[in-house]
Design an enzyme around this catalytic site. Structure first.
Site, PDB file in Angstrom:
ATOM      1  N   LYS A  78       0.821  -1.212   0.000  1.00  0.00           N
ATOM      2  CA  LYS A  78       0.000   0.000   0.000  1.00  0.00           C
ATOM      3  C   LYS A  78       0.859   1.268   0.000  1.00  0.00           C
ATOM      4  O   LYS A  78       0.396   2.321  -0.415  1.00  0.00           O
ATOM      5  CB  LYS A  78      -0.966  -0.008   1.179  1.00  0.00           C
ATOM      6  CG  LYS A  78      -2.050  -1.061   0.990  1.00  0.00           C
ATOM      7  CD  LYS A  78      -3.099  -1.027   2.061  1.00  0.00           C
ATOM      8  CE  LYS A  78      -4.240  -1.983   1.744  1.00  0.00           C
ATOM      9  NZ  LYS A  78      -3.830  -3.410   1.861  1.00  0.00           N
TER      10      LYS A  78
HETATM   11  C1  LIG Z   1      -4.394  -4.487   1.130  1.00  0.00           C
HETATM   12  C2  LIG Z   1      -3.574  -5.722   1.027  1.00  0.00           C
HETATM   13  C3  LIG Z   1      -3.892  -6.745   0.091  1.00  0.00           C
HETATM   14  C4  LIG Z   1      -5.105  -6.684  -0.812  1.00  0.00           C
HETATM   15  O1  LIG Z   1      -5.016  -5.702  -1.812  1.00  0.00           O
HETATM   16  P1  LIG Z   1      -6.344  -5.163  -2.509  1.00  0.00           P
HETATM   17  O2  LIG Z   1      -5.899  -4.038  -3.378  1.00  0.00           O
HETATM   18  O3  LIG Z   1      -7.242  -4.716  -1.406  1.00  0.00           O
HETATM   19  O4  LIG Z   1      -6.927  -6.296  -3.296  1.00  0.00           O
HETATM   20  C5  LIG Z   1      -3.048  -7.836   0.013  1.00  0.00           C
HETATM   21  N1  LIG Z   1      -1.971  -7.960   0.824  1.00  0.00           N
HETATM   22  C6  LIG Z   1      -1.648  -7.014   1.727  1.00  0.00           C
HETATM   23  C7  LIG Z   1      -0.463  -7.224   2.600  1.00  0.00           C
HETATM   24  C8  LIG Z   1      -2.421  -5.857   1.859  1.00  0.00           C
HETATM   25  O5  LIG Z   1      -2.085  -4.937   2.778  1.00  0.00           O
END
Ligand SMILES: *Cc1c(COP(=O)(O)O)cnc(C)c1O
Length: 463
Positions: free
Chosen positions: A112
């Protein structure tokens, strides 16, 4: 390049306005009027670029020059990725028969950061240019909150309030949030659950007088700027294979496995494909919270129960970005999208008509169970010495039978040490940014899990 809503109720607006709007005012999600396509010649040129110049080129396709001049955009991009610990930003490493695209070298060690480091800079730039303030409010079960805090810390024109459930996030996650002492960062630990926190946030956002008076905004995964930043690493990973293992062979296509929750990451892959990246079907991997897997198997999107798993950032039933894909699947028909989303609200689900189901071939979806997730961490560690975090392991498990795939690594294993320890018997090594984390000074306000004390706290801080 202008932006419209999946529900058809927003007149085309420039990128900068789409970023500040977040959720479309008609309740839909914003999308570019058309997705730009890139020529073969451009792609081959892009294969030579390092991450930062590549990011500038890709993002610039989505932003009009008269909206944000290219030189400003280049600076925002450069600064966004300066906080990453790896010189390649998102390196691709070979692990056994697969490639791992490491997206966790940002300040909070989860993917993120790629989007939120950019979004924080973008907010600051737009607020300084156009005036105004932004007060970000969100509830977190751990990951998003810390990435948002690190994206916004110390930025002008913005305050951030993040609510987490007191004592119910991991120590590392708590410290990642509460050791950030910048004056514009406000951590609130409520004496309740994550759901209580979300309910409080929802009530404050629904109080339109309060929301407007205090310029409240969100940083959830529906902001278009987050998607566009995530498109970059799909092209970057392809470039590494094209230049490396494939020796410039134009005939080959790349395949990605994407651990999925809110459909933001995998939707960025879908955008990359529509732009012309030579890509096979996208493998969408979920944990046992499998609404998306069920959807791609049957065309029926139906909310189920949420189960806690080893990959908590994917413990989601309604995927907030899914509406963007639905818009394309329903051939850009806003009326049909509105009707389906209304059915989701009132009946807990909807069916996509049979004539559209062929369109779903672009995805292959696999749900991975808890034991399989741990077994995958164990097997990969045994065979190659590489430690996967449990989210990444879901994607790798789904890709097991298809060698050569690029598996997106969405978090550093040290962030989810307990699950890793269950799988391999010991904790993964801590990266340098975690050294001494628990000993650093913290700041956090503990409050009862009610809307009034949280509202009072925000009012007091904002004066
Ligand atoms: C948010 C997140 C995901 C999922 O990603 P999306 O864009 O919500 O599908 C997968 N792995 C981690 C570690 C995350 O923080």
């Amino acid at each position: 390049m202008r932006y419209i809503s999946t529900r058809g109720g927003v007149a085309p607006i420039p990128f900068s306005q789409a970023v500040m709007m977040g959720l479309a005012t008609d309740g839909g999600l914003l999308l570019p009027e058309r997705i730009p396509t890139v020529s073969t010649a451009t792609l081959k040129r892009w294969a030579d670029l390092a991450f930062v110049p590549l990011a500038s080129e890709i993002i610039a396709l989505f932003v009009a020059e008269e909206d944000i001049p290219r030189k400003d955009l280049d600076r925002l991009v450069r600064e966004a990725f300066r906080t990453f610990a790896h010189p390649e930003i998102t390196p691709v490493v070979k692990v056994g028969r697969h490639h791992i695209l490491e997206l966790f070298h940002g300040p909070t060690l989860a993917f993120k950061d790629v989007a939120l480091q950019f979004l924080g800079n973008l907010f600051e730039y737009l607020l300084q240019r156009d005036g105004g303030r932004l007060n970000i409010l969100g509830a977190t079960s751990g990951d998003t909150g810390s990435a948002a805090i690190h994206g916004v810390r110390g930025k002008a024109g913005m305050e951030i309030f993040i609510i987490h459930p007191h004592g119910r996030v991991s120590t590392i996650q708590e410290c990642q949030m509460t050791t950030v002492l910048d004056a514009n960062v406000h951590n609130i630990a409520i004496q309740g659950t994550f759901d209580d926190g979300q309910a409080i946030v929802k009530r404050l956002f629904n109080d339109l007088d309060f929301k407007n008076k205090y310029s409240l905004g969100a940083v959830n995964s529906i902001n278009w700027a987050r998607i566009v930043a995530q498109v970059v690493y799909y092209f970057y990973a392809w470039g590494r294979l094209f230049q490396g293992e494939w020796g410039g062979d134009w005939g080959r296509t790349v395949e990605f496995s994407v651990p999925t929750g809110n459909f933001g990451d995998v939707f960025a892959g879908y955008v990359a494909k529509r732009m012309g990246l030579p890509m096979g079907r996208l493998l969408l991997a979920t944990n046992r919270n499998d609404i998306l897997t069920r959807f791609f198997a049957t065309g029926s999107y139906r909310i189920g129960e949420v189960f806690p798993t080893f990959s908590p950032s994917m413990d989601i039933q309604v995927s907030s970005n899914f509406e963007r894909y639905l818009y394309y699947l329903l051939q850009e028909n806003s009326d049909a999208v509105r009707e389906k989303m209304a059915a989701l609200d009132t009946e807990g689900g909807f069916e996509v008509p049979g004539r559209f189901l062929d369109g779903m071939d672009e995805f292959r979806a696999v749900a991975v169970g808890e034991e399989e997730t741990l077994a995958t961490i164990r097997t990969v560690y045994r065979d190659s010495g590489y430690i996967l975090d449990p989210h990444t392991a879901v994607g790798v498990a789904a890709a097991m039978t298809t060698p050569g795939m690029v598996c997106l690594a969405t978090a550093h294993p040290a962030k989810f040490g307990d699950a890793v320890k269950q799988a391999i018997g010991h904790l993964p090594q801590r990266p340098a940014v975690f050294e001494g984390l628990e000993q650093r000074p913290r700041r956090c306000q503990i409050l009862p899990a009610n809307v009034d004390p949280v509202r009072d706290f925000i009012v007091r801080k904002l004066g």
